[in-house]
Design a protein around this motif. Sequence first.
Motif, PDB file in Angstrom:
ATOM      1  N   THR A  96       0.816  -1.218   0.000  1.00  0.00           N
ATOM      2  CA  THR A  96       0.000   0.000   0.000  1.00  0.00           C
ATOM      3  C   THR A  96       0.850   1.269   0.000  1.00  0.00           C
ATOM      4  OG1 THR A  96      -0.114  -0.046   2.416  1.00  0.00           O
ATOM      5  CG2 THR A  96      -1.872  -1.177   1.209  1.00  0.00           C
ATOM      6  N   SER A  97       2.112   1.145  -0.374  1.00  0.00           N
ATOM      7  CA  SER A  97       3.019   2.293  -0.297  1.00  0.00           C
ATOM      8  C   SER A  97       2.630   3.423  -1.244  1.00  0.00           C
ATOM      9  CB  SER A  97       4.458   1.844  -0.577  1.00  0.00           C
ATOM     10  OG  SER A  97       4.569   1.260  -1.872  1.00  0.00           O
ATOM     11  N   SER A  98       1.781   3.146  -2.253  1.00  0.00           N
ATOM     12  CA  SER A  98       1.341   4.187  -3.184  1.00  0.00           C
ATOM     13  C   SER A  98       0.067   4.887  -2.722  1.00  0.00           C
ATOM     14  CB  SER A  98       1.107   3.590  -4.584  1.00  0.00           C
ATOM     15  OG  SER A  98       2.322   3.215  -5.176  1.00  0.00           O
ATOM     16  N   CYS A  99      -0.512   4.447  -1.610  1.00  0.00           N
ATOM     17  CA  CYS A  99      -1.744   5.067  -1.115  1.00  0.00           C
ATOM     18  C   CYS A  99      -1.441   6.421  -0.484  1.00  0.00           C
ATOM     19  CB  CYS A  99      -2.410   4.167  -0.087  1.00  0.00           C
ATOM     20  SG  CYS A  99      -3.184   2.718  -0.808  1.00  0.00           S
ATOM     21  N   LEU A 100      -2.357   7.336  -0.668  1.00  0.00           N
ATOM     22  CA  LEU A 100      -2.220   8.682  -0.121  1.00  0.00           C
ATOM     23  C   LEU A 100      -3.416   8.995   0.774  1.00  0.00           C
ATOM     24  CD1 LEU A 100      -1.145  10.524  -3.390  1.00  0.00           C
ATOM     25  CD2 LEU A 100       0.360   9.748  -1.553  1.00  0.00           C
ATOM     26  N   PHE A 101      -3.202   9.885   1.738  1.00  0.00           N
ATOM     27  CA  PHE A 101      -4.283  10.391   2.588  1.00  0.00           C
ATOM     28  C   PHE A 101      -4.563  11.845   2.221  1.00  0.00           C
ATOM     29  CE2 PHE A 101      -2.922   6.815   5.192  1.00  0.00           C
ATOM     30  CZ  PHE A 101      -4.138   6.327   5.657  1.00  0.00           C
ATOM     31  N   THR A 102      -5.812  12.245   2.369  1.00  0.00           N
ATOM     32  CA  THR A 102      -6.182  13.619   2.091  1.00  0.00           C
ATOM     33  C   THR A 102      -7.060  14.174   3.206  1.00  0.00           C
ATOM     34  OG1 THR A 102      -7.290  15.108   0.525  1.00  0.00           O
ATOM     35  CG2 THR A 102      -8.197  12.886   0.736  1.00  0.00           C
ATOM     36  N   GLU A 103      -6.937  15.476   3.428  1.00  0.00           N
ATOM     37  CA  GLU A 103      -7.799  16.163   4.386  1.00  0.00           C
ATOM     38  C   GLU A 103      -9.025  16.759   3.683  1.00  0.00           C
ATOM     39  OE1 GLU A 103      -7.297  16.229   7.547  1.00  0.00           O
ATOM     40  OE2 GLU A 103      -5.175  15.666   7.795  1.00  0.00           O
ATOM     41  N   LYS A 104      -9.068  16.671   2.347  1.00  0.00           N
ATOM     42  CA  LYS A 104     -10.134  17.324   1.578  1.00  0.00           C
ATOM     43  C   LYS A 104     -11.486  16.633   1.704  1.00  0.00           C
ATOM     44  CE  LYS A 104      -7.212  19.175  -2.142  1.00  0.00           C
ATOM     45  NZ  LYS A 104      -6.972  19.141  -3.613  1.00  0.00           N
ATOM     46  N   ALA A 105     -11.478  15.326   1.972  1.00  0.00           N
ATOM     47  CA  ALA A 105     -12.734  14.572   1.954  1.00  0.00           C
ATOM     48  C   ALA A 105     -12.618  13.350   2.851  1.00  0.00           C
ATOM     49  CB  ALA A 105     -13.071  14.160   0.526  1.00  0.00           C
ATOM     50  N   GLN A 106     -13.763  12.744   3.119  1.00  0.00           N
ATOM     51  CA  GLN A 106     -13.797  11.575   3.985  1.00  0.00           C
ATOM     52  C   GLN A 106     -13.798  10.282   3.173  1.00  0.00           C
ATOM     53  OE1 GLN A 106     -17.379  12.486   6.217  1.00  0.00           O
ATOM     54  NE2 GLN A 106     -16.176  13.324   7.904  1.00  0.00           N
ATOM     55  N   THR A 107     -13.451   9.194   3.825  1.00  0.00           N
ATOM     56  CA  THR A 107     -13.465   7.873   3.213  1.00  0.00           C
ATOM     57  C   THR A 107     -14.905   7.450   2.916  1.00  0.00           C
ATOM     58  OG1 THR A 107     -11.497   7.313   4.496  1.00  0.00           O
ATOM     59  CG2 THR A 107     -12.743   5.477   3.558  1.00  0.00           C
ATOM     60  N   GLY A 108     -15.106   6.817   1.766  1.00  0.00           N
ATOM     61  CA  GLY A 108     -16.436   6.380   1.361  1.00  0.00           C
ATOM     62  C   GLY A 108     -16.962   5.230   2.208  1.00  0.00           C
ATOM     63  N   ILE A 109     -18.296   5.116   2.238  1.00  0.00           N
ATOM     64  CA  ILE A 109     -18.972   4.082   3.022  1.00  0.00           C
ATOM     65  C   ILE A 109     -19.976   3.367   2.133  1.00  0.00           C
ATOM     66  CG2 ILE A 109     -20.497   3.645   4.996  1.00  0.00           C
ATOM     67  CD1 ILE A 109     -19.350   6.122   6.318  1.00  0.00           C
ATOM     68  N   ILE A 110     -20.165   2.078   2.379  1.00  0.00           N
ATOM     69  CA  ILE A 110     -21.153   1.293   1.648  1.00  0.00           C
ATOM     70  C   ILE A 110     -21.929   0.427   2.631  1.00  0.00           C
ATOM     71  CG2 ILE A 110     -19.392  -0.445   1.133  1.00  0.00           C
ATOM     72  CD1 ILE A 110     -20.883  -1.155  -1.385  1.00  0.00           C
ATOM     73  N   PHE A 111     -23.236   0.366   2.446  1.00  0.00           N
ATOM     74  CA  PHE A 111     -24.095  -0.526   3.229  1.00  0.00           C
ATOM     75  C   PHE A 111     -24.627  -1.613   2.307  1.00  0.00           C
ATOM     76  CE2 PHE A 111     -24.086   3.211   5.880  1.00  0.00           C
ATOM     77  CZ  PHE A 111     -24.179   2.724   7.174  1.00  0.00           C
TER      78      PHE A 111
END
Length: 321
Positions: free
Chosen positions: A78-93
């Motif tokens: 996962t070394s290419s994954c990035l974090f951002t403060e612009k938006a939240q992580t998506g959710i699925i039900f």
Amino acid sequence: MNKIDVFTLGETMVLFQAEQMLPLEYVHQFPKQIGGAESNVAIGLTRLGHSVGWASKLGNDPFGRYILKYIRGEGVDTSSCLFTEKAQTGIIFKERLSPEDVNVYYYRKNSAASFMEPADLNEQYIAQAKILHITGITPALSESCYQTVLASIDIAKRNNMTIVFDPNLRLKLWSAEQAKEVFNEIATHADVILPGLDEGQFMTGKTEVEEVAEALMGDADKTIVIKLGSKGAYFHTKNEKAYVAGFPVSQIVDPVGAGDGFAAGILSGLLRNERLETVVKRANAIGAMVVGVSGDVEGLPTLSAVERFMDPISGSRDVKR
């Protein structure tokens, strides 16, 4: 820099799956899992013995950190994954009304992953892989995601990588007109295309399995593998074509993720340079195994497990007691 066999990119969401087979408004407990086509394939491949890099953009929130830890814990790079403060992580039900009747509800508009952009890609890292795996979900998330997919294709072509495209049609994300145009654009660049029959019909306007495969192949030298559900799959290349029967499933628990398991089986076989009929047969087996387990990744097997599933009599002889 970690050496990888396959590179893939896309959104993974936190998945809340109803414990009971009821409409969501009557369900009170939802175990926390993950769901994402590309990370499903990545995890499936690591369990089959391959090295995979998965890239995405996650919200700098508890759910984003959970996803990264989960996927990294499965052995995916996962070394290419990035974090951002612009938006939240998506959710699925996920709603289960019966084993065959499963509905999904996305809360992913303007999610962190939708902010992926071409500048996020590391060509030196991607180029070491043999295969680029992409789906039709990522370009549907946003214009910048679409451009990121195109940029990954350019990197793959410059570095002589095999491009594998799984359409994964999601009409909740965009219009049918947009999807058809982009799918066929990506298909022109792909070396291997893995549609379900309905997706192939959607892309080509053809009805019969063989006609769909021929239309997707065109005049190019491609490998087309069409998923036919419980009936198995049909593969078509310049030199060979055949139907490969599926495996019987005694009980369907959760059909979601079977196509991703199938894709992992195909990619694994390609990496091993196996006969295409053998590759498709194993992919069928993995799909059959996945539908018998609740969750997107929980049923993805190891190579030894799928071999035992395909040949339980001889496979049982290898088990030490």
